[in-house]
Scaffold this active site. Structure first.
Site, mmCIF file in Angstrom:
data_model
loop_
_atom_site.group_PDB
_atom_site.id
_atom_site.type_symbol
_atom_site.label_atom_id
_atom_site.label_comp_id
_atom_site.label_asym_id
_atom_site.label_seq_id
_atom_site.Cartn_x
_atom_site.Cartn_y
_atom_site.Cartn_z
ATOM 1 N N GLU A 1 38.317 34.108 19.642
ATOM 2 C CA GLU A 1 37.259 34.263 20.273
ATOM 3 C C GLU A 1 36.575 35.155 20.254
ATOM 4 O O GLU A 1 35.248 35.048 19.273
ATOM 5 C CB GLU A 1 38.116 34.926 22.109
ATOM 6 C CG GLU A 1 37.432 34.851 23.481
ATOM 7 C CD GLU A 1 38.222 35.003 24.737
ATOM 8 O OE1 GLU A 1 37.301 35.296 25.916
ATOM 9 O OE2 GLU A 1 38.932 34.236 24.669
ATOM 10 N N GLU B 1 44.991 44.031 27.460
ATOM 11 C CA GLU B 1 43.147 42.595 28.240
ATOM 12 C C GLU B 1 44.186 43.145 29.637
ATOM 13 O O GLU B 1 43.146 43.037 30.900
ATOM 14 C CB GLU B 1 43.339 41.929 27.967
ATOM 15 C CG GLU B 1 42.966 40.616 28.394
ATOM 16 C CD GLU B 1 42.599 39.268 27.957
ATOM 17 O OE1 GLU B 1 42.200 38.856 28.320
ATOM 18 O OE2 GLU B 1 43.691 39.047 27.056
#
Length: 906
Positions: free
Chosen positions: A487, A758
């Site tokens: 990502e 996260e």
């Protein structure tokens, strides 16, 4: 009497010297001595320095020259502002002769203080103008000779030239399709890495400028460069996205030499250059780099190398219209970490622990046989059994491979990739794995460190450490979501949530200004804003509430932090476009259509779904619709667009009325009874005053029902503690901040985290992991609590009416279990400090206010008689009651200087 005169005179001289004001900290375009500045009217900043109080500037004079010697003598000036009666010392624009391309401009400033006394001239600073216009590029685009290939080796380019005169200055202007490293006579040009950086390349391709005057030599010289795929053509995101901007690497370089006799020479990329392949067999962002030391073209960077076997380059008709100068700081090397542990895992892997989850790469030293292959894998965590864990990397290999040439001690490090890791696994290493042969180096954009925050609570200090390292690891030219899996993209929601916190930790004015231009460049024609910028996902992935609002939130936050109106002017069309997108997709002033991420990764109960905190996505969207509209109104008023301000003010009233009608009961209950629903409604002033107090009560009750735990996700978390404090519940905010069990900020800290996770439970209490499909251990969004820590706990803030800390607001909120809190922030005016400590019921506040600013200081007591300043009764004090939290403070106004206040805490 005569014998006293010398002593009196001596004392007068000492006092006068101590009271003098000097000028330092000169910046041009917010950077020290920048190169390659294409701005036709650059902006200047400077600081005043004095050890006395209440120092302010009443006037300034700037002078600019092409010669440092002429500047000192005040002659042959390109600009002399003359005495300007102004207190401005930040973002003062050049207004002299038109600037020439590629020239050094030297400047200095002096000021007049509040007493009318002139300072001495400051020391000299300079900036170098860039190429200014695409017509000044004489270079041609050149490409490798072979077939374009994604996975092929990195090409090398070189050109020899003669330089027989004395060099006065030499500047290399360079960019590429892909990434480059450039060399003059074997020496690297500059310390930047992963250049030219990550932008929406087809629209905005940065070039860099390097002073290489000291690298040239009389006679033969060589300019060389090697390229890597980088973000330009590496696979990015998922679904087979590759070659997003092109499939051919190419170089554009122009060396401008100015000789002592006044003549000039240009050495530029053209058909005289040669190309070949070297030791980098492949290099990609996610998958790492393979380097074969047997294939090194020894001596290719220096004169005398035999390049007869090299191929001619191909000229490419690529455009110049998208080339822009670099306004932000480059990625460079920073902290170095040595192994804290070398061990074998239960699975038998050889692993090194560097003790910190970081972003960068590992330097390896080895001594082995020709053909030996060392493989370095990277991971953030070990699993429950203590084994090397890479499942959360998804398809990113994070693998660097080095093949030895067998000729003595060899040293390796990557060139065109980076990894997110704390641990490395080593395979194929010849001999014993010794700690001294492995060094981890952190990479991030070279932003100045501006803020520190320290308390008496070790866990909170570690949280602050984690916030800072989350920022470092994810501010590599763009604000990425995470730095390790497949990502590493500029997710807009993460960036907007964290942006205000980012301004405390580092100087991010230029970092965000550059990235916001890409936000504008990639914004859809209908005003929709992509999920990620640069947009590698395509036009269909756009316009989620809280993500697309990056278009309004970050420009306004940068203005508050730096008082830089240019970023608002630059982004105004983008801001307006986004608000109009929401307006055009609304019916009856309700934006309740389209896709939305919602309150991403909010609390989900593992046992009772009714206890999961799922906030209605359309309620969230309506709140952000209002917030972005309010920020657009603020900006329109500031920039003088009165018609826009009036139009959107009327629209805002309709948006808020529609919100009340659709989502709120008469008793201030939201249709979804979650913390985020109440927080957003209160933060963005969606409720009339009559409903705010009941809504706050419902928020507090909700928190209590979760045993003083938060349940917010990416959109509610940044505002949670600030809202509680604003409405008189700082005690609840402190309970959330200091909560140590899941979900909380300190739960990851207690689990050994060195960055922000996260997910609130990325690692569960039983040491198993959350879903590896989305479980980054370096994901800075929840680090937005740093804003509360600086602005409310320490109380250090700017007055919104005088942004950029021209007027400072210091309002600490003592509480929790803290016996002391210390916050310092380096502003464009100098250092601002707010240090408080408790001794029983006595509160002490030490503040520092830089010259040319003033502060409103709020002491948390109702006992005015107890307030002392430097041990004496305080003057000029008034009691104030803040409107919404009903807290009462003793307020004092002070100019620059250092102050100590004490009071009884009531």
């Amino acid at each position: 009497m005569k014998k006293w005169i010398p002593a009196i005179l001596f004392s007068f001289i000492i006092i006068t010297a101590q009271g003098q004001v000097s000028v330092r900290g000169l910046l041009c375009e917010n950077r020290q001595n920048p190169l390659g500045v294409d701005a036709p009217a650059p902006r200047f900043n400077w600081e005043l320095q004095s050890d006395r109080r209440n120092v302010s500037q009443t006037g300034y004079e700037i002078r600019v020259s092409l010669s440092a010697a002429d500047l000192n003598k005040g002659r042959n000036l390109e600009w002399n502002s003359g005495k300007v009666l102004s207190a401005a010392s930040v973002h003062v624009r050049y207004a002299g002769n038109s600037l020439e391309a590629g020239r050094n401009y030297y400047w200095q400033v002096r000021i007049w203080d509040e007493l009318g006394k002139a300072s001495a001239w400051s020391g000299q600073a300079f900036w170098q103008s860039g190429l200014m216009d695409q017509s000044n590029w004489r270079a041609k685009w050149i490409a490798e000779a072979g077939t374009d290939t994604l996975s092929g080796p990195s090409p090398l380019f070189r050109r020899e030239f003669n330089s027989s005169k004395k060099v006065l200055s030499a500047t290399l202007f360079i960019t590429c399709h892909g990434l480059y490293e450039a060399f003059i006579n074997g020496k690297k040009a500059g310390d930047g890495l992963l250049t030219p950086g990550f932008t929406s390349y087809n629209k905005r391709l940065q070039y860099q400028a390097y002073d290489v005057s000291g690298l040239l030599r009389p006679g033969k010289n060589v300019i060389g460069a090697m390229l890597g795929s980088g973000w330009y053509r590496s696979p990015l995101a998922w679904a087979g996205h590759k070659n997003i901007y092109g499939n051919s690497l190419a170089l554009l370089a122009q060396l401008e030499i100015r000789y002592a006799d006044g003549s000039t020479e240009t050495v530029a990329t053209d058909d005289q250059w040669k190309t070949a392949y070297g030791a980098i067999l492949s290099s990609e962002i996610y998958n790492g780099e393979t380097y074969d030391d047997r294939k090194v073209q020894t001596g290719w960077k220096v004169p005398g190398f035999n390049d007869l076997g090299w191929s001619s380059v191909r000229l490419k008709p690529y455009p110049f219209s998208n080339i822009i100068y670099t306004e932000n700081e480059l990625i460079t090397k920073h902290e170095i970490f040595k192994p804290i542990k070398v061990f074998k895992t239960p699975a038998g892997d050889q692993v090194i622990d560097f003790g910190q989850n970081l972003v960068g790469w590992v330097q390896v030293t080895a001594h082995g046989k020709k053909g030996d292959e060392i493989r370095i894998y990277h991971a953030e965590v070990l699993d429950k059994a203590g084994n090397f864990y890479t499942a959360n990397l998804r398809d990113a290999k994070q693998l660097d491979t080095y093949i030895l040439n067998g000729e003595g001690e060899e040293h390796f490090e990557p060139h065109f990739t980076f990894q997110g890791f704390r641990y490395i696994k080593i395979e194929g290493y010849p001999g014993e794995i010794k700690p001294e042969n492995f060094i981890a180096t952190a990479l991030y954009s070279n932003m100045p460190v501006t803020g520190t925050f320290t308390t008496s609570n070790a866990l909170i200090n570690q949280l602050q450490h984690n916030i800072q390292w989350g920022q470092k690891g994810n501010f590599l030219d763009v604000p990425t979501d995470c730095p390790q899996r497949d990502e590493r993209l500029g997710w807009t929601g993460d960036a907007q949530a964290f942006s205000r916190t980012a301004t405390f930790n580092m100087g991010v004015n230029e970092f965000f200004s550059k990235w916001l231009k890409d936000v504008s460049a990639d914004q859809n024609p209908d005003g929709g804003v992509p999920f990620v910028v640069p947009n590698v996902l395509g036009p269909g992935d756009a316009s989620s509430a809280g993500w697309a609002d990056v278009a309004t939130i970050i420009p306004w936050n940068m203005y508050l932090a730096y008082a830089d109106t240019s970023i608002l002017k630059q982004q105004y069309a983008s801001m307006k476009g986004w608000v109009n997108y929401m307006r055009n997709h609304s019916e009856h002033n309700l934006w309740d259509t389209g896709f939305g991420f919602g309150d991403w990764l909010s609390y989900q109960s593992p046992t009772d779904n009714s206890r999961s905190a799922n906030t209605d996505k359309h309620l969230i969207a309506q709140c952000f619709y209002a917030h972005s509209t309010q920020l657009l109104i603020n900006t329109a008023n500031l920039l003088g667009f009165r018609d826009d301000a009036a139009f959107y003010s009327e629209l805002l009233e309709k948006i808020k009325r529609a919100f009340l009608d659709e989502y709120v009961t008469y008793g201030a209950r939201m249709i979804t009874n979650t913390q985020t629903a109440y927080v957003l409604a209160l933060q963005f002033d969606m409720l009339p005053e009559s409903l705010r107090r009941p809504a706050v009560g419902r928020l507090v009750e909700n928190i209590k029902s979760y045993d003083d735990h938060l349940t917010t996700g990416f959109l509610g978390t940044p505002y949670l503690c600030g809202v509680l404090t604003r409405f008189g519940h700082a005690d609840v905010a402190y309970r959330l901040l200091l909560q140590e069990t899941y979900p909380s900020w300190l739960y990851p800290v207690k689990m050994g985290a060195t960055t922000i996770w996260e997910r609130w439970d990325g690692e569960k209490p039983d040491s198993t992991f959350e879903d590896p499909g989305m479980n980054s251990f370096n994901h800075y969004a929840y680090g937005a609590i740093g804003d509360f820590m600086y602005r409310d706990v320490a109380g250090l803030d700017t007055d919104p009416a005088f942004p950029g800390y021209k007027k400072i607001r210091i309002m600490p909120h003592p509480g929790g279990n803290f016996s002391f809190v210390q916050a310092d922030l380096k502003t464009y005016y100098g250092l601002v400090s707010s240090h408080w400590k408790m001794n029983g019921s006595q509160f002490q506040l030490d503040v520092q206010i830089p010259p040319n600013t003033s502060a409103s200081i709020y002491l948390p007591t109702t006992d005015a008689s107890s307030v002392m300043e430097n041990g004496k009764p305080t003057t000029g004090m008034q009691e104030v009651s803040l409107k919404e939290n009903e807290g009462r403070y003793q307020q004092v106004e002070r100019g620059s200087g250092k102050y100590q206040f004490t009071c009884n805490l009531k």
